[in-house]
Design an enzyme around this catalytic site. Structure first.
Site, PDB file in Angstrom:
ATOM      1  N   PHE A 173     -13.288   6.437   7.982  1.00 21.12           N
ATOM      2  CA  PHE A 173     -12.917   5.050   7.656  1.00 21.12           C
ATOM      3  C   PHE A 173     -11.761   4.641   8.554  1.00 21.12           C
ATOM      4  CE2 PHE A 173     -10.664   1.601   5.664  1.00 21.12           C
ATOM      5  CZ  PHE A 173     -11.697   0.744   5.318  1.00 21.12           C
ATOM      6  N   ASP A 230      -6.174   9.130  13.753  1.00 17.52           N
ATOM      7  CA  ASP A 230      -5.835   8.078  12.790  1.00 17.52           C
ATOM      8  C   ASP A 230      -5.040   8.716  11.648  1.00 17.52           C
ATOM      9  OD1 ASP A 230      -5.811   6.226  10.734  1.00 17.52           O
ATOM     10  OD2 ASP A 230      -7.896   5.596  10.999  1.00 17.52           O
ATOM     11  N   LYS A 236       0.218   1.920   6.513  1.00 13.49           N
ATOM     12  CA  LYS A 236       0.425   2.288   5.109  1.00 13.49           C
ATOM     13  C   LYS A 236       1.856   2.722   4.776  1.00 13.49           C
ATOM     14  CE  LYS A 236      -4.354   3.276   3.741  1.00 13.49           C
ATOM     15  NZ  LYS A 236      -4.633   2.480   2.568  1.00 13.49           N
TER      16      LYS A 236
HETATM   17  C1  LIG Z   1      -7.504   6.230   7.749  1.00 15.58           C
HETATM   18  C2  LIG Z   1      -7.431   4.743   7.630  1.00 15.58           C
HETATM   19  N1  LIG Z   1      -7.440   3.998   8.744  1.00 15.58           N
HETATM   20  C3  LIG Z   1      -7.365   2.660   8.688  1.00 15.58           C
HETATM   21  C4  LIG Z   1      -7.298   1.993   7.492  1.00 15.58           C
HETATM   22  C5  LIG Z   1      -7.226   0.498   7.468  1.00 15.58           C
HETATM   23  O1  LIG Z   1      -5.941   0.094   7.143  1.00 15.58           O
HETATM   24  P1  LIG Z   1      -5.661  -1.403   6.648  1.00 15.58           P
HETATM   25  O2  LIG Z   1      -6.296  -1.534   5.310  1.00 15.58           O
HETATM   26  O3  LIG Z   1      -4.159  -1.495   6.596  1.00 15.58           O
HETATM   27  O4  LIG Z   1      -6.246  -2.300   7.654  1.00 15.58           O
HETATM   28  C6  LIG Z   1      -7.285   2.732   6.295  1.00 15.58           C
HETATM   29  C7  LIG Z   1      -7.239   2.044   5.006  1.00 15.58           C
HETATM   30  O5  LIG Z   1      -7.558   2.572   3.983  1.00 15.58           O
HETATM   31  C8  LIG Z   1      -7.360   4.141   6.376  1.00 15.58           C
HETATM   32  O6  LIG Z   1      -7.371   4.891   5.266  1.00 15.58           O
END
Ligand SMILES: Cc1ncc(COP(=O)(O)O)c(C=O)c1O
Length: 400
Positions: free
Chosen positions: A135, A222, A251
């Site tokens: 994700f 990520d 986050k």
């Molecule tokens: C690993 C990861 N990358 C990217 C995102 C996307 O982040 P945002 O919701 O701040 O766009 C999330 C959100 O849950 C995530 O868990």
């Protein structure tokens, strides 16, 4: 009394399956709803509230900042931006940072870096290796990189240029990329969050680092969900002793104030030139101050050590009390990023646990996920166990 109005939102776009709860305030790891009911927060705003709620040091710092400058635009320098960039560079072993506001934006920047890295080498159709169950966000490019058909449904045509492989299988990535001159990067979460709390093995991360070095690909990790101290190290890939070339963050970095960052090592630090990338809010004084204070307070209060210690305590207690229960298939994760996988969909547990005074989530349909604030105490971890274990046992027993 106020629930009917607090839960009635006819003008808000209907994008979330919300619980019938309206929260009013919080303190530490606890939040209260508008009716005065209290909850222990094991979700932490989905791995965002690093310092819990209303942390007195953060509140004081943000109040001070709001009284000075909230936003200025990137036409001007903000000295604190360099300070936060240097702090992230030092803690990651990398060198340069681009600031934005969310996780998907950080990932978009990473994808653009990878493509331009390829174009700069004369690769016209760059391809990026991504993972099953990944994700990375909900923009068109990041949902295309995401490995969940539900996230993609209805939004085609997807962005091309991705090669998808299974996790933790070095032969699979070798095979999928063999003889392909267009590969420019490998992109994964060190621990998949939304995909069900699935850790990449340390061996695999080391092997992929070596593969990227051999082929001159960027290794992009990520750390939006698993980073910022959650696993007991600053970044989850550090358990494998490797350093990526590109690392998106968001986050937990701002403890609730929206901030994202892409951290780059020497191989990726100079790919963008003026005009290649930008965002209005990125690196504004309020979000940068939130990032600076979050890191300072984490270090002052020993929160990495706390995440490791309390996370181990929580995981051990959950294993002891649940692993022998029929229907519990695995308990996994690291530090304060934990998942309990059941052998069946268990979304109803979210509401039932909330009724019992505990906030958490279920991800990938059958994984109970906990990503609480890093200030969680062992006593609060015990309270999570005491509330959650009977709920899981009752749920499994009634479905037997
Ligand atoms: C690993 C990861 N990358 C990217 C995102 C996307 O982040 P945002 O919701 O701040 O766009 C999330 C959100 O849950 C995530 O868990």
């Amino acid at each position: 009394m106020p629930t009917a109005t607090a839960l009635d939102q006819p003008h808000v776009m209907n994008t979330y399956g919300r619980l019938p709860i309206a929260l009013s305030h919080g303190r530490g790891c606890r939040v209260w709803d508008v009716n005065g009911k209290s909850y222990l927060d094991a979700l932490g705003g989905i791995a965002v509230n690093t310092l819990g709620h209303a942390h007195p040091k953060l509140v004081r710092a943000l109040q001070d900042q709001i009284g000075k400058l909230i936003h200025t635009s990137n036409y001007y320098y903000n000295p604190a931006t360099e300070q936060l960039a240097a702090m992230l560079a030092q803690r990651s072993g990398m060198s340069n940072v681009f600031f934005c506001s969310t996780g998907l934006e950080a990932n978009e920047a990473a994808l653009k870096l990878a493509r331009k890295f390829g174009h700069d080498k004369g690769i016209e159709n760059p391809q990026i290796v991504v993972y099953e169950k990944a994700f990375h966000g909900r923009s068109i490019a990041t949902l295309s990189a995401t490995g969940n058909p539900k996230v993609q449904a209805g939004f085609g045509p997807l962005v091309e240029g991705f090669i998808r492989v299974p996790m933790n299988d070095i032969e699979a990535i070798r095979k999928a990329t063999a003889g392909n001159p267009n590969v420019v990067a490998v992109f994964f979460e060190a621990i998949q969050g939304e995909g069900g709390v699935n850790p990449m093995s340390t061996d695999y991360m080391q092997q992929v680092r070596a593969l990227c070095d051999t082929n001159d690909w960027l290794l992009m990790i990520d750390e939006v969900q698993c980073g910022m101290g959650r696993t007991g190290k600053w970044f989850a890939h550090q358990w494998a002793g490797i350093v990526p070339d590109v690392m998106p963050l968001a986050k937990g970095l701002g403890s609730g104030v929206p901030i994202g960052a892409v951290v780059a090592g020497p191989k990726a630090a100079s790919i963008f030139a003026p005009g290649n990338h930008g965002t209005t809010f990125g690196g504004n004084p309020l979000s940068i101050r939130a990032g600076l204070e979050t890191i300072r307070i984490m270090e002052e209060d020993g929160l990495l050590e706390n995440a490791a210690k309390v996370g181990f305590h929580l995981q051990t207690a959950l294993v002891t009390q649940l692993m022998h229960v029929k229907g519990v298939t695995e308990i996994r994760g690291k530090g304060l990023m934990l998942g309990i996988e059941l052998d069946r969909p268990c979304g109803v547990l979210v509401q039932r646990c909330a009724n019992a005074g505990l906030l958490l989530s279920v991800t990938a349909d059958n994984v109970v996920r906990m990503v609480p604030p890093l200030i969680l105490t062992s006593a609060e971890a015990d309270e999570i166990v005491a509330t959650l274990v009977p709920q899981i046992k009752a749920f499994l027993a009634e479905q037997a």
